[in-house]
Design a protein around this motif. Structure first.
Motif, short mmCIF file in Angstrom:
data_model
loop_
_atom_site.label_atom_id
_atom_site.label_comp_id
_atom_site.label_asym_id
_atom_site.label_seq_id
_atom_site.Cartn_x
_atom_site.Cartn_y
_atom_site.Cartn_z
N THR A 189 63.55 114.85 107.87
CA THR A 189 62.18 115.14 108.30
C THR A 189 61.26 115.42 107.11
O THR A 189 60.05 115.52 107.29
N SER A 190 61.82 115.59 105.93
CA SER A 190 61.00 115.81 104.73
C SER A 190 60.55 114.47 104.16
O SER A 190 61.02 113.40 104.57
N ASP A 191 59.65 114.52 103.20
CA ASP A 191 59.12 113.31 102.57
C ASP A 191 60.21 112.67 101.70
O ASP A 191 60.71 113.28 100.76
N THR A 192 60.56 111.42 102.02
CA THR A 192 61.62 110.71 101.29
C THR A 192 61.09 109.55 100.46
O THR A 192 61.88 108.79 99.91
N SER A 193 59.79 109.41 100.34
CA SER A 193 59.21 108.24 99.69
C SER A 193 59.61 108.15 98.21
O SER A 193 59.93 107.06 97.71
N ILE A 194 59.60 109.29 97.51
CA ILE A 194 59.96 109.28 96.08
C ILE A 194 61.42 108.88 95.90
O ILE A 194 61.76 108.05 95.05
N VAL A 195 62.29 109.45 96.73
CA VAL A 195 63.72 109.14 96.62
C VAL A 195 63.98 107.68 96.98
O VAL A 195 64.82 107.02 96.37
N GLN A 196 63.28 107.17 97.97
CA GLN A 196 63.45 105.76 98.34
C GLN A 196 63.00 104.85 97.21
O GLN A 196 63.64 103.81 96.95
N TRP A 197 61.95 105.23 96.52
CA TRP A 197 61.49 104.43 95.38
C TRP A 197 62.52 104.48 94.25
O TRP A 197 62.82 103.45 93.63
N ILE A 198 63.07 105.68 94.00
CA ILE A 198 64.10 105.81 92.97
C ILE A 198 65.34 105.01 93.34
O ILE A 198 65.93 104.31 92.50
N ASP A 199 65.74 105.08 94.61
CA ASP A 199 66.92 104.34 95.06
C ASP A 199 66.72 102.84 94.91
O ASP A 199 67.64 102.13 94.48
N PHE A 200 65.54 102.35 95.26
CA PHE A 200 65.24 100.92 95.10
C PHE A 200 65.28 100.52 93.63
O PHE A 200 65.85 99.47 93.27
N THR A 201 64.70 101.34 92.77
CA THR A 201 64.68 101.04 91.33
C THR A 201 66.09 100.98 90.77
O THR A 201 66.45 100.06 90.03
N TYR A 202 66.91 101.97 91.11
CA TYR A 202 68.29 102.00 90.63
C TYR A 202 69.08 100.79 91.14
O TYR A 202 69.88 100.19 90.41
N SER A 203 68.84 100.44 92.41
CA SER A 203 69.56 99.30 92.98
C SER A 203 69.22 98.01 92.26
O SER A 203 70.10 97.20 91.96
N VAL A 204 67.93 97.83 91.96
CA VAL A 204 67.51 96.62 91.24
C VAL A 204 68.10 96.61 89.84
O VAL A 204 68.65 95.60 89.38
N LEU A 205 68.00 97.76 89.14
CA LEU A 205 68.51 97.83 87.77
C LEU A 205 70.02 97.60 87.71
O LEU A 205 70.51 96.84 86.87
N VAL A 206 70.74 98.25 88.61
CA VAL A 206 72.20 98.19 88.55
C VAL A 206 72.72 96.88 89.11
O VAL A 206 73.48 96.15 88.44
N LEU A 207 72.34 96.54 90.33
CA LEU A 207 72.93 95.40 91.01
C LEU A 207 72.42 94.07 90.48
O LEU A 207 73.21 93.22 90.04
N PHE A 208 71.11 93.89 90.46
CA PHE A 208 70.58 92.57 90.12
C PHE A 208 70.56 92.31 88.61
O PHE A 208 70.76 91.19 88.18
N CYS A 209 70.32 93.35 87.83
CA CYS A 209 70.39 93.15 86.38
C CYS A 209 71.82 92.84 85.95
O CYS A 209 72.06 92.00 85.08
N ALA A 210 72.78 93.52 86.57
CA ALA A 210 74.19 93.24 86.27
C ALA A 210 74.55 91.83 86.70
O ALA A 210 75.26 91.11 85.98
N LEU A 211 74.08 91.42 87.88
CA LEU A 211 74.36 90.06 88.35
C LEU A 211 73.73 89.01 87.43
O LEU A 211 74.36 87.99 87.12
N THR A 212 72.51 89.29 86.98
CA THR A 212 71.85 88.36 86.04
C THR A 212 72.64 88.26 84.75
O THR A 212 72.81 87.16 84.19
N PHE A 213 73.15 89.38 84.26
CA PHE A 213 73.97 89.37 83.05
C PHE A 213 75.25 88.56 83.26
O PHE A 213 75.65 87.76 82.39
N ILE A 214 75.89 88.74 84.42
CA ILE A 214 77.12 88.00 84.71
C ILE A 214 76.84 86.50 84.77
O ILE A 214 77.59 85.69 84.21
N ILE A 215 75.76 86.13 85.46
CA ILE A 215 75.41 84.71 85.57
C ILE A 215 75.13 84.13 84.19
O ILE A 215 75.56 83.02 83.85
N GLY A 216 74.39 84.89 83.36
CA GLY A 216 74.07 84.43 82.01
C GLY A 216 75.31 84.20 81.16
O GLY A 216 75.43 83.19 80.46
N THR A 217 76.26 85.13 81.22
CA THR A 217 77.50 84.98 80.43
C THR A 217 78.29 83.77 80.90
O THR A 217 78.85 83.03 80.07
#
Length: 308
Positions: A189-217
């Motif tokens: 019931t509290s404001d979760t917008s900041i945490v959702q933005w952080i979660d999205f940022t971490y997901s992009v950095l970790v998952l998709f940047c790692a996948l891009t690195f794997i594809i590149g190698t």
């Protein structure tokens, strides 16, 4: 804080898999057998790498880390899932729910980092074999392997400090079999917008940047393999990467199925079954992939079984 007319939630009710009353004993039995297989398979990989001198190589060191992450990921979710199947209440404390989500994120993200590190290991082995032992020495393996765990725990800890401050009032029902970020954020019931933005940022950095690195190698690896004149040499070079490629495809395929493809609100159980691809199938298949596709692992397994 909850308002005067609201009740603070201290326990979360997980609905689990609905409409399976007649099949609960069968589902529980299958889940128990699969969990035993997951823990046994990954424990064997850890044991083989720890005790076999022929497996003291960077690739198998990282595989040992991956097996540990798989075993822990299954352990933080499957026992609770089994309880939800047997117990229709499916109660878990708010603190327990947040802790489960915390460990789930950690063990999932560390897998992502490890798969990226393993792709770098295969890149060095194929593209720079003469300097492989120099570049991937014991110190480097230690830094890369444990660096995956330290980086993951550092990132997730900062996010979960904020998640721990969520307030839950009145509603306490999550239509799932474990505590995932999306349903928990919707319940808060509290404001979760900041945490959702952080979660999205971490997901992009970790998952998709790692996948891009794997594809590149692997693009670079394929370019190098194509230059090998001998067909036997090309096949041998590619075979060293086949198990890792299969694991990457299975890992990211299940994640895309869960978090990228649209969920079906008319068939909520179908969405839960999709989550099983990642939580149950991935930790189960990885030991099988490396056992079937890696000659050194197969030989070590044969030696181990001969002793018994």
């Amino acid at each position: 804080m909850c308002k005067n007319n609201q009740t603070k939630v201290t326990e979360v009710h997980l609905l689990g898999f609905q409409g399976l009353d007649n099949f609960k004993p069968l589902f529980f039995t299958i889940l128990l057998l699969v969990y035993i297989a997951i823990e046994t398979g990954n424990f064997i990989i850890i044991l083989l790498v720890s005790t076999n001198c022929h497996l003291k190589l960077p690739m198998f060191t990282f595989l040992q880390h991956l097996a540990l992450a798989d075993a822990l990921l299954a352990t933080c979710v499957i026992p609770m899932m089994a309880e939800v199947i047997l117990n229709t209440k499916g109660q878990i404390s708010v603190v327990g729910c947040i802790l489960q989500m915390y460990f789930y994120f950690n063990f999932g993200f560390v897998q992502c980092f490890l798969l990226a590190v393993m792709s770098y290991d295969r890149y060095v082995a194929v593209c720079n074999p003469l300097h492989y032992n120099l570049l991937m020495d014991r110190r480097m393996c230690f830094l890369l392997g444990y660096g995956c765990w330290v980086t993951t725990w550092s990132l997730s800890s900062s996010e979960f400090i904020l998640i721990a401050q969520f307030q839950f009032c009145d509603s306490n029902t999550i239509d799932d079999f474990f505590c995932d970020f999306g349903p928990v954020a919707e319940l808060a019931t509290s404001d979760t917008s900041i945490v959702q933005w952080i979660d999205f940022t971490y997901s992009v950095l970790v998952l998709f940047c790692a996948l891009t690195f794997i594809i590149g190698t692997y693009i670079y690896i394929v370019m190098v393999i194509r230059k090998i004149s001998s067909s036997v040499g090309r096949q041998k070079s590619f075979s060293t990467c086949s198990a890792h490629l299969t694991s990457v495809g299975e890992y990211y395929g299940s994640l895309i199925k869960i978090y990228v493809t649209p969920s079906n609100e008319m068939l909520p159980n179908l969405n839960k079954y999709s989550s099983l691809l990642y939580i149950v199938v991935t930790p189960l298949i990885n030991p099988i992939i490396y056992s079937l596709r890696n000659q050194e692992i197969r030989q070590a397994l044969k030696k181990m079984f001969k002793k018994f």
